[in-house]
Design an enzyme around this catalytic site. Structure first.
Site, short mmCIF file in Angstrom:
data_model
loop_
_atom_site.label_atom_id
_atom_site.label_comp_id
_atom_site.label_asym_id
_atom_site.label_seq_id
_atom_site.Cartn_x
_atom_site.Cartn_y
_atom_site.Cartn_z
N CYS A 68 -0.99 -24.17 -0.38
CA CYS A 68 -1.28 -23.14 0.63
C CYS A 68 -2.64 -23.47 1.26
O CYS A 68 -2.80 -23.43 2.49
CB CYS A 68 -1.34 -21.75 0.01
SG CYS A 68 -0.07 -21.34 -1.19
N CYS A 71 -2.97 -26.35 3.98
CA CYS A 71 -2.55 -26.02 5.35
C CYS A 71 -3.34 -24.86 5.95
O CYS A 71 -3.72 -24.90 7.11
CB CYS A 71 -1.07 -25.66 5.40
SG CYS A 71 0.03 -27.08 5.37
N HIS A 173 8.97 13.55 -0.37
CA HIS A 173 7.70 13.08 0.20
C HIS A 173 7.38 13.69 1.57
O HIS A 173 6.24 13.61 2.02
CB HIS A 173 7.70 11.56 0.31
CG HIS A 173 7.70 10.90 -1.04
ND1 HIS A 173 6.66 11.03 -1.92
CD2 HIS A 173 8.62 10.13 -1.65
CE1 HIS A 173 6.94 10.35 -3.02
NE2 HIS A 173 8.12 9.80 -2.89
N CYS A 214 12.00 5.52 -7.68
CA CYS A 214 12.29 6.82 -7.05
C CYS A 214 13.79 7.07 -6.98
O CYS A 214 14.25 8.19 -7.18
CB CYS A 214 11.67 6.89 -5.66
SG CYS A 214 9.88 7.11 -5.68
C1 HEC Z 1 12.42 13.67 -6.81
C2 HEC Z 1 11.35 13.42 -5.87
C3 HEC Z 1 11.27 12.04 -5.26
C4 HEC Z 1 12.18 11.44 -4.43
C5 HEC Z 1 13.53 11.97 -3.98
C6 HEC Z 1 11.59 10.19 -4.03
N1 HEC Z 1 10.38 10.02 -4.61
FE1 HEC Z 1 9.03 8.57 -4.20
N2 HEC Z 1 7.78 9.31 -5.61
C7 HEC Z 1 8.02 10.43 -6.36
C8 HEC Z 1 6.95 10.58 -7.32
C9 HEC Z 1 6.83 11.69 -8.35
C10 HEC Z 1 6.07 9.51 -7.12
C11 HEC Z 1 4.77 9.20 -7.88
C12 HEC Z 1 3.68 10.08 -7.36
C13 HEC Z 1 3.38 9.76 -5.93
O1 HEC Z 1 2.66 8.78 -5.66
O2 HEC Z 1 3.94 10.45 -5.04
C14 HEC Z 1 6.60 8.75 -6.00
C15 HEC Z 1 5.96 7.67 -5.41
C16 HEC Z 1 6.40 6.99 -4.29
C17 HEC Z 1 5.67 5.97 -3.60
C18 HEC Z 1 4.27 5.44 -3.95
C19 HEC Z 1 3.19 6.19 -3.20
C20 HEC Z 1 1.82 5.62 -3.44
O3 HEC Z 1 0.86 6.12 -2.84
O4 HEC Z 1 1.66 4.67 -4.21
C21 HEC Z 1 6.47 5.53 -2.58
C22 HEC Z 1 6.15 4.44 -1.59
C23 HEC Z 1 7.70 6.29 -2.65
N3 HEC Z 1 7.62 7.18 -3.69
C24 HEC Z 1 8.78 6.12 -1.79
C25 HEC Z 1 9.98 6.81 -1.93
C26 HEC Z 1 11.17 6.49 -1.18
C27 HEC Z 1 11.29 5.41 -0.13
C28 HEC Z 1 12.13 7.36 -1.59
C29 HEC Z 1 13.60 7.43 -1.18
C30 HEC Z 1 14.37 6.26 -1.51
C31 HEC Z 1 11.54 8.22 -2.58
N4 HEC Z 1 10.24 7.85 -2.77
C32 HEC Z 1 12.21 9.30 -3.17
C33 HEC Z 1 9.05 11.32 -6.20
C34 HEC Z 1 10.15 11.11 -5.38
C1 HEC Z 2 2.68 -27.58 5.46
C2 HEC Z 2 1.75 -26.54 5.83
C3 HEC Z 2 1.89 -25.18 5.14
C4 HEC Z 2 1.91 -24.93 3.80
C5 HEC Z 2 1.89 -25.91 2.65
C6 HEC Z 2 1.96 -23.49 3.67
N1 HEC Z 2 2.01 -22.91 4.89
FE1 HEC Z 2 2.10 -20.92 5.27
N2 HEC Z 2 2.36 -21.28 7.25
C7 HEC Z 2 2.24 -22.53 7.84
C8 HEC Z 2 2.47 -22.38 9.27
C9 HEC Z 2 2.45 -23.51 10.30
C10 HEC Z 2 2.71 -21.00 9.52
C11 HEC Z 2 3.03 -20.28 10.85
C12 HEC Z 2 4.48 -20.49 11.25
C13 HEC Z 2 5.44 -19.80 10.29
O1 HEC Z 2 5.36 -18.58 10.11
O2 HEC Z 2 6.27 -20.50 9.67
C14 HEC Z 2 2.61 -20.36 8.21
C15 HEC Z 2 2.76 -18.99 8.03
C16 HEC Z 2 2.47 -18.33 6.84
C17 HEC Z 2 2.42 -16.90 6.69
C18 HEC Z 2 2.67 -15.87 7.78
C19 HEC Z 2 1.41 -15.70 8.58
C20 HEC Z 2 1.55 -14.71 9.70
O3 HEC Z 2 0.56 -14.60 10.45
O4 HEC Z 2 2.60 -14.06 9.86
C21 HEC Z 2 2.11 -16.65 5.38
C22 HEC Z 2 1.95 -15.28 4.73
C23 HEC Z 2 1.97 -17.93 4.72
N3 HEC Z 2 2.19 -18.92 5.63
C24 HEC Z 2 1.69 -18.06 3.39
C25 HEC Z 2 1.69 -19.30 2.74
C26 HEC Z 2 1.54 -19.45 1.30
C27 HEC Z 2 1.36 -18.31 0.31
C28 HEC Z 2 1.61 -20.79 1.05
C29 HEC Z 2 1.56 -21.45 -0.31
C30 HEC Z 2 2.55 -21.01 -1.29
C31 HEC Z 2 1.82 -21.47 2.32
N4 HEC Z 2 1.86 -20.53 3.31
C32 HEC Z 2 1.97 -22.82 2.46
C33 HEC Z 2 1.98 -23.72 7.20
C34 HEC Z 2 1.97 -23.90 5.83
#
Ligand code: HEC
Ligand code: HEC
Length: 253
Positions: A68, A71, A173, A214
């Site tokens: 990484c 490049c 949420h 969740c």
């Molecule tokens: C029954 C209630 C409930 C439902 C339904 C639910 N969640 Fe949660 N979710 C929680 C609780 C409890 C937590 C942990 C406390 C918090 O960060 O809200 C959480 C945490 C999260 C977090 C992390 C927030 C942070 O700040 O780190 C995300 C993202 C999230 N939920 C997305 C979702 C998504 C997408 C769905 C639907 C697929 C979903 N939740 C459905 C209760 C729920």
């Molecule tokens: C041979 C050269 C090369 C290597 C090795 C390489 N990258 Fe890249 N990477 C690129 C180029 C060029 C782009 C932009 C074009 C694309 O998205 O493919 C890119 C794009 C990315 C992006 C998206 C950047 C954006 O602005 O959206 C990420 C994240 C990334 N590389 C992570 C990595 C990581 C993690 C590694 C090592 C595990 C890695 N690359 C290895 C050449 C490289």
């Protein structure tokens, strides 16, 4: 005065409600302290591990193979602001990818190596390293026609009731944040701190792992990590959280 408040409330009914609040604000002070201090933050060892993977030859790659670093140079400059823009459409394929999938494809395509699995320590480490470079920057995912279908799909999943408890993401949420649920305070469920160290997991996990947690909490069948459904949901959540800044790697209960 009261009339003025009423008129304002009618004119701007959504504005006051739609101001997003980070999950950080719902945490106990002791949990916030862990996130505030990089030396105490238990997710930080993954950022360091990510840096080793970034700098060195990929495990198993031949001597002198690209890295990484060879490049991109230092992640502090080349990856600044990148995670704020994800999920995004990959220019190479036109498909929606999140940071994890983009890193996997970089390893496969640019290093010709076997990418680490979703939720593996190596993938979490590189994700944490790159997300950390956007800390303090506002979420800024793409909008417009090209992603409209994805956003609509994400919203559909977000608002659909599911599982034995028959609850949608929105029910908890969007409508019940601030309330207690089994020791947690339900937050607005934003995505701006991932990957997070979650105290009840005692390890770092991805956003898609949180989605599955969740879904299991309402006894619904979760989707696969990296699935189109979770990508759509991830894009929708980032759009919904516009205005929040990135806290990665975060710490949550
Ligand atoms: C029954 C209630 C409930 C439902 C339904 C639910 N969640 Fe949660 N979710 C929680 C609780 C409890 C937590 C942990 C406390 C918090 O960060 O809200 C959480 C945490 C999260 C977090 C992390 C927030 C942070 O700040 O780190 C995300 C993202 C999230 N939920 C997305 C979702 C998504 C997408 C769905 C639907 C697929 C979903 N939740 C459905 C209760 C729920
Ligand atoms: C041979 C050269 C090369 C290597 C090795 C390489 N990258 Fe890249 N990477 C690129 C180029 C060029 C782009 C932009 C074009 C694309 O998205 O493919 C890119 C794009 C990315 C992006 C998206 C950047 C954006 O602005 O959206 C990420 C994240 C990334 N590389 C992570 C990595 C990581 C993690 C590694 C090592 C595990 C890695 N690359 C290895 C050449 C490289």
């Amino acid at each position: 005065m009261q009339r003025l408040v009423l008129v304002l409330a009618l004119l701007f009914p959504a504005a006051a409600l739609s101001e997003p609040i980070s999950g950080y604000q719902f945490m106990e002070p002791s949990t916030r302290q862990l996130q505030d201090d990089d030396f105490l933050n238990p997710a930080f060892f993954l950022v360091e591990r990510g840096r080793q993977l970034w700098d060195g030859a990929w495990p198993g790659a031949p001597e002198g193979a690209a890295s990484c670093q060879s490049c991109h140079g230092a992640p502090e400059s080349s990856m600044r602001g990148v995670s704020a823009r994800y999920p995004a459409l990959d220019p190479a394929t036109g498909k929606l990818v999140n940071l994890e999938l983009k890193i996997q494809s970089e390893i496969a395509r640019k290093l010709s190596a076997e990418p680490p699995q979703y939720e593996s320590a190596d993938l979490l480490a590189l994700t944490a390293l790159i997300a950390f470079q956007s800390r303090g920057m506002p979420l800024d995912v793409p909008t417009g026609e090209k992603v409209a279908g994805w956003l609509a799909q994400g919203e559909e999943i977000y608002t659909t009731r599911r599982g034995q408890l028959n609850l949608s993401c929105q029910n908890c949420h969007g409508e019940h944040w601030g309330q207690k649920l089994r020791g947690d305070t339900i937050s607005q469920g934003h995505s701006n701190a991932f990957p997070i160290f979650r105290l009840i997991w005692d390890e770092v996990g991805s956003l898609h792992r949180m989605f599955s947690w969740c879904m299991e909490a309402v006894r619904a069948e979760p989707y696969e990590y990296g699935s189109e459904e979770y990508l759509a949901l991830e894009l929708y959540l980032a759009d919904r959280g516009r205005g929040l800044t990135i806290e990665s790697p975060g710490v949550r209960r």
